[in-house]
Design a protein around this motif. Structure first.
Motif, PDB file in Angstrom:
ATOM      1  N   LEU A   1       0.918  -2.381  -9.898  1.00  0.00           N
ATOM      2  CA  LEU A   1       2.338  -2.363  -9.557  1.00  0.00           C
ATOM      3  C   LEU A   1       2.593  -1.797  -8.161  1.00  0.00           C
ATOM      4  O   LEU A   1       1.878  -0.919  -7.690  1.00  0.00           O
ATOM      5  N   SER A   2       3.629  -2.319  -7.539  1.00  0.00           N
ATOM      6  CA  SER A   2       4.134  -1.782  -6.279  1.00  0.00           C
ATOM      7  C   SER A   2       5.576  -2.266  -6.133  1.00  0.00           C
ATOM      8  O   SER A   2       6.127  -2.885  -7.044  1.00  0.00           O
ATOM      9  N   LEU A   3       6.171  -1.972  -4.988  1.00  0.00           N
ATOM     10  CA  LEU A   3       7.468  -2.568  -4.673  1.00  0.00           C
ATOM     11  C   LEU A   3       7.247  -4.027  -4.301  1.00  0.00           C
ATOM     12  O   LEU A   3       6.336  -4.354  -3.541  1.00  0.00           O
ATOM     13  N   VAL A   4       8.065  -4.897  -4.838  1.00  0.00           N
ATOM     14  CA  VAL A   4       8.006  -6.326  -4.552  1.00  0.00           C
ATOM     15  C   VAL A   4       9.304  -6.722  -3.851  1.00  0.00           C
ATOM     16  O   VAL A   4      10.388  -6.351  -4.305  1.00  0.00           O
ATOM     17  N   HIS A   5       9.183  -7.429  -2.744  1.00  0.00           N
ATOM     18  CA  HIS A   5      10.373  -7.900  -2.044  1.00  0.00           C
ATOM     19  C   HIS A   5      11.165  -8.862  -2.910  1.00  0.00           C
ATOM     20  O   HIS A   5      12.387  -8.782  -3.001  1.00  0.00           O
ATOM     21  N   GLY A   6      10.476  -9.786  -3.556  1.00  0.00           N
ATOM     22  CA  GLY A   6      11.119 -10.699  -4.490  1.00  0.00           C
ATOM     23  C   GLY A   6      11.436 -12.065  -3.930  1.00  0.00           C
ATOM     24  O   GLY A   6      11.616 -13.025  -4.686  1.00  0.00           O
ATOM     25  N   ALA A   7      11.515 -12.168  -2.588  1.00  0.00           N
ATOM     26  CA  ALA A   7      11.759 -13.475  -1.950  1.00  0.00           C
ATOM     27  C   ALA A   7      11.113 -13.457  -0.571  1.00  0.00           C
ATOM     28  O   ALA A   7      11.765 -13.727   0.440  1.00  0.00           O
TER      29      ALA A   7
ATOM     30  N   GLY B   1       0.814  -1.206   0.000  1.00  0.00           N
ATOM     31  CA  GLY B   1       0.000   0.000   0.000  1.00  0.00           C
ATOM     32  C   GLY B   1       0.847   1.256   0.000  1.00  0.00           C
ATOM     33  O   GLY B   1       0.560   2.216  -0.734  1.00  0.00           O
ATOM     34  N   TYR B   2       1.884   1.255   0.814  1.00  0.00           N
ATOM     35  CA  TYR B   2       2.750   2.435   0.885  1.00  0.00           C
ATOM     36  C   TYR B   2       3.389   2.724  -0.469  1.00  0.00           C
ATOM     37  O   TYR B   2       3.360   3.858  -0.965  1.00  0.00           O
ATOM     38  N   PHE B   3       3.955   1.710  -1.087  1.00  0.00           N
ATOM     39  CA  PHE B   3       4.705   1.957  -2.323  1.00  0.00           C
ATOM     40  C   PHE B   3       3.806   2.068  -3.555  1.00  0.00           C
ATOM     41  O   PHE B   3       4.217   2.651  -4.558  1.00  0.00           O
ATOM     42  N   SER B   4       2.587   1.553  -3.475  1.00  0.00           N
ATOM     43  CA  SER B   4       1.677   1.782  -4.597  1.00  0.00           C
ATOM     44  C   SER B   4       1.321   3.260  -4.705  1.00  0.00           C
ATOM     45  O   SER B   4       0.955   3.741  -5.785  1.00  0.00           O
TER      46      SER B   4
END
Length: 341
Positions: free
Chosen positions: A207-213, A143-146
């Motif tokens: 889209l948003s920030l994704v941690h990836g792992a 939510g923050y990064f979206s």
């Protein structure tokens, strides 16, 4: 920094970091560096900074100059994690480890990331209620990064989960399996015959920030007086992509009713922050597409990490099952689900 010992470089760097902290702190009396028991693929140390008045400051030093596991794109990985902590997480107030500074010296092979030392337990060793909290945290982060798409767009160090990205991972997986067994390669090719349509689904999400792992070993839990602190670590695969990518990795292996609780905790926090979350059936379908990608990603590393042939065969079998499932859903109309920001 040429010619200086590691101890000299560390002391000078920490003295500057301490001086730059809010309000400024007095110069350290002593600095002690000990190997961390929590080292994973990279060497790491706990740095204890003794300050006047019997005060102490503990830092976690992650040494990207030493890796125990061969990884592709080592330079990009370290730049990505540095950028994530320094340029994104430091201002987000999400409970991640505080960024103190870094030592980045290509000529000497020093790549040190210095963070707050968080004395906590990975969620994999915690009771289920803490897993629910970790799912809720994920919704808050997305939510923050979206709402800060401009910041993400300016961060060139982040991976982009585009159609080209997902297709390239599949190509590497095919090349890796080709070096292991011809029959497994033939099975994987057949399973991925309709993968382009699945790629379209994965690459067309909000889209948003994704941690990836975002997996249990990478999520620390700390019980504080004011409540539970969730502190994900290891951001070297951070990306711009679908929030459901992280949720797929985190919830993989769960079945109802626990899966329902994880997804609902995520949904509540994400929706409260204006993240578009699809209905449960569509959410299930998209998550399964990302679970297929997760299997393919493992296959892409199979040759490099010398997976036994039986393990590769098991992964190919999983890819076949997920591909069959996802192909059917895409053909039934899932491909109509398009990006909404």
């Amino acid at each position: 920094m040429s010619g200086r010992t590691d101890a000299e470089v560390l002391q000078g760097s920490i003295e500057r970091m301490v001086a730059d902290l809010s309000g400024g702190l007095p110069a350290p009396v002593a600095i002690e560096r000990q190997a961390s028991r929590c080292s994973s693929s990279y060497a790491s140390d706990i740095v204890t900074v003794e300050l006047p008045g019997n005060k102490k400051l503990r830092m976690f030093l992650k040494n990207f100059g030493t890796s125990y596991i061969a990884k592709n794109g080592m330079r990009a990985r370290r730049e990505r994690e540095l950028g994530a902590y320094r340029d994104l997480l430091a201002q987000a107030d999400l409970g991640t480890a505080r960024y103190y500074g870094s030592v980045w010296d290509e000529s000497q092979g020093r790549f040190w990331l210095l963070l707050e030392f968080v004395d906590a337990v990975p969620v994999r060793y915690c009771e289920f209620e803490y897993w629910v909290e970790a799912a809720a945290w994920l919704g808050r982060m997305h939510g923050y990064f979206s709402r800060h798409q401009d910041r993400l767009a300016s961060c060139d160090f982040l991976l982009r989960h585009s159609a080209d990205y997902f297709s390239s991972v599949a190509e590497v997986a095919l090349e890796a399996v080709a070096q292991i067994a011809d029959d497994l390669l033939a099975r994987l090719k057949k399973a991925l015959s309709g993968y382009d349509r699945i790629v379209t689904v994965m690459a067309s999400q909000p889209l948003s920030l994704v941690h990836g792992a975002y997996v249990p070993s990478q999520i620390l839990v700390e019980q504080q007086a004011e409540g539970i602190r969730i502190c994900p670590i290891d951001w070297e695969l951070a990306a711009v992509g679908s929030p459901l990518y992280d949720l797929a990795f985190f919830s993989d292996g769960f079945q109802p009713p626990k899966l329902d609780r994880i997804w609902e905790a995520y949904r509540q926090e994400a929706v409260n922050r204006d993240v578009f979350v699809p209905d449960r059936e569509t959410m299930r379908d998209v998550v399964d597409c990302f679970r297929l990608h997760k299997v393919i990603n493992w296959l892409s590393q199979s040759k490099e990490r010398a997976f036994p042939e039986q393990e590769v065969a098991n992964l190919v079998g999983m890819a076949e099952q997920f591909a069959h499932l996802c192909d059917g859903r895409v053909a039934s109309g899932l491909s109509g689900f398009r990006r909404r920001v």
